[in-house]
Design an enzyme around this catalytic site. Structure first.
Site, PDB file in Angstrom:
ATOM      1  N   HIS A 122      -5.205  -0.870   5.464  1.00  0.00           N
ATOM      2  CA  HIS A 122      -4.449  -0.266   4.375  1.00  0.00           C
ATOM      3  C   HIS A 122      -2.933  -0.350   4.620  1.00  0.00           C
ATOM      4  O   HIS A 122      -2.151  -0.601   3.705  1.00  0.00           O
ATOM      5  CB  HIS A 122      -4.900   1.193   4.223  1.00  0.00           C
ATOM      6  CG  HIS A 122      -4.056   2.007   3.299  1.00  0.00           C
ATOM      7  ND1 HIS A 122      -3.211   2.995   3.747  1.00  0.00           N
ATOM      8  CD2 HIS A 122      -3.907   1.974   1.949  1.00  0.00           C
ATOM      9  CE1 HIS A 122      -2.582   3.545   2.723  1.00  0.00           C
ATOM     10  NE2 HIS A 122      -2.978   2.943   1.626  1.00  0.00           N
TER      11      HIS A 122
ATOM     12  N   GLU B  45       1.031   9.688   2.421  1.00  0.00           N
ATOM     13  CA  GLU B  45      -0.092   9.408   1.515  1.00  0.00           C
ATOM     14  C   GLU B  45      -1.369  10.081   2.029  1.00  0.00           C
ATOM     15  O   GLU B  45      -2.131  10.676   1.265  1.00  0.00           O
ATOM     16  CB  GLU B  45      -0.305   7.889   1.394  1.00  0.00           C
ATOM     17  CG  GLU B  45      -1.445   7.519   0.444  1.00  0.00           C
ATOM     18  CD  GLU B  45      -1.672   6.017   0.308  1.00  0.00           C
ATOM     19  OE1 GLU B  45      -0.879   5.233   0.879  1.00  0.00           O
ATOM     20  OE2 GLU B  45      -2.647   5.631  -0.350  1.00  0.00           O
TER      21      GLU B  45
ATOM     22  N   GLU C  99      -1.763  -3.691   3.723  1.00  0.00           N
ATOM     23  CA  GLU C  99      -1.701  -3.815   2.263  1.00  0.00           C
ATOM     24  C   GLU C  99      -0.345  -3.298   1.744  1.00  0.00           C
ATOM     25  O   GLU C  99       0.293  -3.919   0.887  1.00  0.00           O
ATOM     26  CB  GLU C  99      -2.871  -3.046   1.643  1.00  0.00           C
ATOM     27  CG  GLU C  99      -2.889  -3.024   0.124  1.00  0.00           C
ATOM     28  CD  GLU C  99      -3.072  -1.628  -0.418  1.00  0.00           C
ATOM     29  OE1 GLU C  99      -2.128  -1.109  -1.053  1.00  0.00           O
ATOM     30  OE2 GLU C  99      -4.156  -1.036  -0.196  1.00  0.00           O
ATOM     31  N   HIS C 100       0.123  -2.168   2.288  1.00  0.00           N
ATOM     32  CA  HIS C 100       1.440  -1.664   1.894  1.00  0.00           C
ATOM     33  C   HIS C 100       2.549  -2.653   2.279  1.00  0.00           C
ATOM     34  O   HIS C 100       3.469  -2.909   1.502  1.00  0.00           O
ATOM     35  CB  HIS C 100       1.727  -0.334   2.606  1.00  0.00           C
ATOM     36  CG  HIS C 100       1.199   0.867   1.896  1.00  0.00           C
ATOM     37  ND1 HIS C 100       1.986   1.932   1.558  1.00  0.00           N
ATOM     38  CD2 HIS C 100      -0.047   1.178   1.473  1.00  0.00           C
ATOM     39  CE1 HIS C 100       1.255   2.859   0.958  1.00  0.00           C
ATOM     40  NE2 HIS C 100       0.005   2.422   0.903  1.00  0.00           N
TER      41      HIS C 100
END
Lengths: 460, 462
Positions: free
Chosen positions: A78, A158, A81-82
């Site tokens: 993840h 997040e 992905e950022h």
């Protein structure tokens, strides 16, 4: 902004996600009737034509997700992905989304346990532009130490927003951690905070170089285009990227535990209690796969919507709950779970809820399902599936999830026939195989002082 | 089930069509203006590629019309219309919907009461008939009313635990005391408990009427068939509605700080100032200004300063909150408690910079390109299209709204946005609401407790 999809596991709607049908169009035999081809470098290409508006969804899916991370580096799929939005050799930090925006497009990405996907929704004449940019960041990602530091703060914020500050998410995270004792589906997609805090530029670079290759990627375009139009673009833009060896996806599997587990989370911010239970269940690809379609029909009968057995018993007949349902999606690379969710009515004791759910399960296992229930559930599943085509991105997401879950598009295209073939006997075989206490975790979300009760896992 | 005897019989409605370019102009989206034999009007975009029909409609009057002491009435009605109607009891009504995969739901907005239905073309007749029953003859049986009262209460219980909901609640309560905007729109346990079956029937009789009704339809249905269906569904409704319009509240507070104390790792931050009215000549410039300011965390000044450069938050978004009586410019984000003072300082700095330094030509052209270019993306599902058709009518736009909106956005200049920013944006005048446990550097004029606010909503008054 980039996000992790957990909805696929928890939403009831997801139960029907994979099923889509074109009942009233007898000319169609499949569901989406995608066209497929492969580039010389091994990149798979899928096209779903939908001429409703002059727009397309362009997606690149990588066959890698949080369950492929090395133990100790949770969250790296993840995090990468950022970072994919934060610059390449030729594009500045943040430039990717700004270019998409000024071309009237929307872009984002999402990560799950089995996949990572990037997408742009744009006018069809802007498709080559976004393809060029997506191909660029498949090979030319530029990682900068300062940007990695800042973005690490973003993912930790997040995590706090999605999970730590949300008691319901914390309970589900803990239930999955207890359900999967050996398989990485027990790790949160976003990562454990103490490991996220240590994620480095080198970790991201290694993950990128290991997994992001054209032969591990799937290009899916849906909208105002067909394969004949897409092929030359795909060959020109993605074709020159060299393939390279990518590891096998081999995850450790679950042991036979045969112990029912229980998680209790008390939190002063909780006002509405919740009762839930997860059972290990087969996916299309792993476990007792022969039960997957029957379990989808069982889920429909047992827990889908306001006419399900659970809703009728707990909400309508007994009045002890304000909501009750179940959720199951077999579109996973490894064995997954079926979940039952109940919101107690007022101050009804969760023990009363649990006894009522267990009574419904016992009734199901002893008395079976009625023929009319099976027929009407199958009909509903197939009918609701028509809606899946009424969307630009839906078909692309459904096909992408199937292909990254290690199954062919046949699970989508032949889904109506396979659901149609399920019998009452199949359903009962699936129910007996899956609804076993020793393969389950029960969770309780309660208001109160966390110090006053054990929030610990305990054997029942 | 009753069937339409006249379903196929061609009592043709009048259909006027306007062909409009969408996106790059390669294809036309045809919006038809359907006028039924009974004089009802609807906008339709027909598409027979997928056998699905979606209809959305809006009656005037929303959540803020609930009389004092009966807060939550509009919302409770929206839960109950599909819980039995005519001689069909709740369970049977749900079975009829579910067995045909008909989606039917009602949503109360601030200014309107919305209904949405999606059906396969295969079951369109039954779907329209169930919709007619739901609007004209809801039963409100005691069992269903009690069940849905409990469901609303559970919703309230869930949302009082949500810090971003609590921030909005606290703002409206402090900003508009005594006014409907300041009252809890779903009611409290106490007001919900006091609502009677008579209240529900009375609401339906006075509010579901033909004047002001707005309808949008998309999918696999032609204008003639639709005209007949609409007359069947809505034709029996009374001509005129009967409810008191509410008086506008005063302007929102300026430069207030509100703290709602709540334990947790993060704070929820809400920053508010006066917005721009839909009728204002600067409205489209305001849309562009908001894009540049903070509409997207990935492509805006706020996103760049707070997320990209400083990693203070995962999500930070600004939006124009337009209602008939209140227009606001709002920013919301969630962030660790210790970051609250810096996030507020940076937000004010972004405000000040735009007010004093204006915006660039590039920022304006990029934002206009986004706002116009992404508009066709809203037209990719029948539900989305039906919703857009209702939105355009409620905004008072013409059937050429796609072109009109594009032209108005393209006419916006950097000078206009800069002038608007200088006039409107007031960094020191921002009102800030923080729900959480921020450090003392955040000094509040008003201090509330999340626990007490929750108790107030949930106190049944027994």
């Amino acid at each position: 902004m980039p996000l992790c999809t957990r909805a696929s596991v928890f939403s009831t709607a997801a139960a029907a996600l994979i099923g889509l049908q074109t009942l009233a169009s007898p000319a169609h035999s499949g569901v989406f009737e995608p066209e497929m081809f492969e580039l010389d470098n091994g990149m798979q290409v899928v096209v779903v034509t939908n001429r409703s508006a002059p727009v397309v969804t362009h997606m690149v899916w990588y066959r890698v997700g949080a369950a492929d991370e090395t133990p100790g580096v949770s969250g790296i799929a993840h995090f990468l992905e950022h970072l994919m939005f934060r610059g390449t050799d030729s594009l500045d930090d943040g430039e990717f989304s700004r270019i998409v925006g000024r071309n009237g497009g929307q872009d984002n990405a999402f990560t799950s346990w089995d996949m990572t996907a990037y997408f742009q929704n744009v006018a069809v004449d802007r498709l080559p532009l976004v393809m060029e940019m997506e191909a660029d960041r498949m090979v030319n990602l530029a990682l900068d130490a300062d940007i990695v530091d800042t973005e690490r703060s973003v993912i930790i914020e997040e995590r706090r927003e999605r999970i730590d500050d949300n008691p319901s998410s914390r309970l589900s995270e803990q239930m999955l951690a207890a359900l999967y004792q050996n398989h990485p589906y027990g790790r949160p997609i976003i990562g454990w905070e103490h490991e996220m805090a240590e994620l480095s530029l080198e970790d991201a670079a290694e993950f990128y170089e290991t997994w992001y290759a054209p032969n591990n990627a799937i290009l899916i375009v849906s909208g105002d285009i067909d394969a004949a139009e897409l092929r030359p673009l795909a060959e020109r833009i993605y074709g020159p990227i060299p393939s390279r060896p990518v590891p096998e996806r081999a995850r450790p599997q679950e042991p036979e535990v045969a112990i029912a587990r229980r998680i209790v989370l008390t939190d002063p911010n909780v006002q509405q209690p919740s009762w839930r239970r997860f059972y290990l269940a087969p996916s299309y690809a792993r476990g007792a796969t022969e039960h997957a379609y029957a379990l989808q029909v069982l889920n429909e009968i047992f827990g889908a919507g306001t006419t399900s057995r659970l809703y009728e018993a707990l909400v309508l007949d007994q009045g002890i709950a304000v909501g009750a349902g179940s959720a199951y999606s077999p579109v996973y690379f490894d064995e997954t779970e079926i979940g039952i969710f109940v919101a107690p009515n007022g101050d009804v004791d969760p023990e009363v809820i649990e006894a009522a759910v267990d009574a419904e399960i016992a009734l199901l296992l002893s008395e079976g399902v009625e023929e009319w229930e099976v027929e009407s559930a199958k009909e509903r599943l197939v009918l609701a599936a028509i809606y899946a085509r009424d969307s630009l991105g839906g078909p692309a997401r459904t096909l992408g999830r199937a292909l990254t879950a290690g199954v062919g598009i046949d699970v989508v295209e032949e889904w109506p026939e396979r659901i149609g073939a399920v019998t009452a006997d199949d359903i009962m075989a699936a129910a007996h195989a899956v609804l076993r206490p020793g393969r389950s975790v029960t969770g309780l979300l309660l208001p109160g002082d966390p110090e006053a009760e054990t929030g610990q896992e305990s054997a029942q | 089930m009753t069937r339409y005897a006249r379903w196929i019989a061609g009592l043709a409605g009048l259909a006027l069509a306007a062909a409009l370019p969408a996106g790059n102009g390669a294809k036309a989206v045809e919006v038809q203006h359907v006028i039924t034999p009974l004089g009802l009007e609807a906008w339709l975009i027909q598409n027979d590629r997928i056998p699905v029909i979606s209809i959305e409609f809006a009656f005037p009057g929303g959540l803020t019309t609930d009389p004092e002491g009966k807060e939550g009435l509009t919302n409770l009605v929206s839960y109950l219309l599909d819980e039995g109607a005519g001689n069909i009891e709740s369970r049977d009504f749900q079975n009829l919907l579910n067995d045909r995969a008909i989606d039917l739901y009602f949503t109360p907005g601030v200014d309107h009461f919305y209904g949405t239905m999606r059906t396969t073309a295969l079951h369109a007749e039954e779907a329209f008939d169930l919709l007619r029953l739901a609007l004209t003859a809801p039963r409100f049986d005691a069992e269903a009313v009690e069940r849905m009262r409990a469901a609303v209460l559970a919703d309230i219980r869930r949302t009082v635990a949500d810090p971003s909901w609590m921030a909005r609640r606290a703002f409206y309560e402090v900003a508009y005391p005594g006014h409907p905007f300041g009252r809890p729109s779903r009611g409290t346990a106490a007001t919900l408990g006091g609502l009677t079956t008579d209240d529900l029937h009375d609401f339906v009789a006075r509010r579901f009427t033909r004047d002001g009704l707005v309808i949008g339809v998309a999918g696999d249905i032609d204008a003639d068939t639709l005209a007949i269906a609409l007359d069947t569904v809505f034709g029996a409704l009374p001509e005129t509605s009967d409810f008191e319009p509410i008086a506008p509240p005063g302007p929102p507070p300026v430069g207030e700080s509100i703290l709602v104390q709540r334990d947790g790792p993060q704070s929820s931050m809400l920053v508010v100032q006066n917005g721009v009215d839909r009728e204002d000549p600067d409205y489209y410039a305001a849309l562009v200004m908001n894009q540049i300011l903070g509409a997207s965390a990935l492509r805006s000044r706020l996103g760049r300063e707070l997320r990209e450069r400083r990693g203070l938050t995962y999500g930070i978004t600004s939006w124009l909150r337009e209602t008939e009586l209140v227009d606001l410019l709002m920013v919301a984000g969630q962030l660790s408690n210790e970051n609250v003072p810096e996030a507020l300082t940076q937000t004010r700095a972004v405000w000040l910079e735009m007010a004093q330094g204006g915006v660039t030509e590039d920022e304006v052209s990029d934002s206009v390109a986004y706002l116009t270019g992404s508009f066709p993306l809203l037209f990719t599902s029948s539900e989305g299209i039906a919703g857009m058709l209702v939105w355009a009518q409620l905004e008072g736009m013409g059937i050429d709204f796609i072109e009109d909106r594009t032209a108005r956005l393209e006419a916006v200049t950097a000078d206009q946005v800069s002038r608007l920013a200088a006039e409107l944006l007031d960094g020191d005048g921002l009102t800030a609401v923080v729900v959480g446990n921020p450090p003392d550097a955040f000094q509040a004029d008003t201090v509330l407790s999340a626990e007490e606010m929750a108790e107030r909503e949930l106190d049944a008054g027994l």
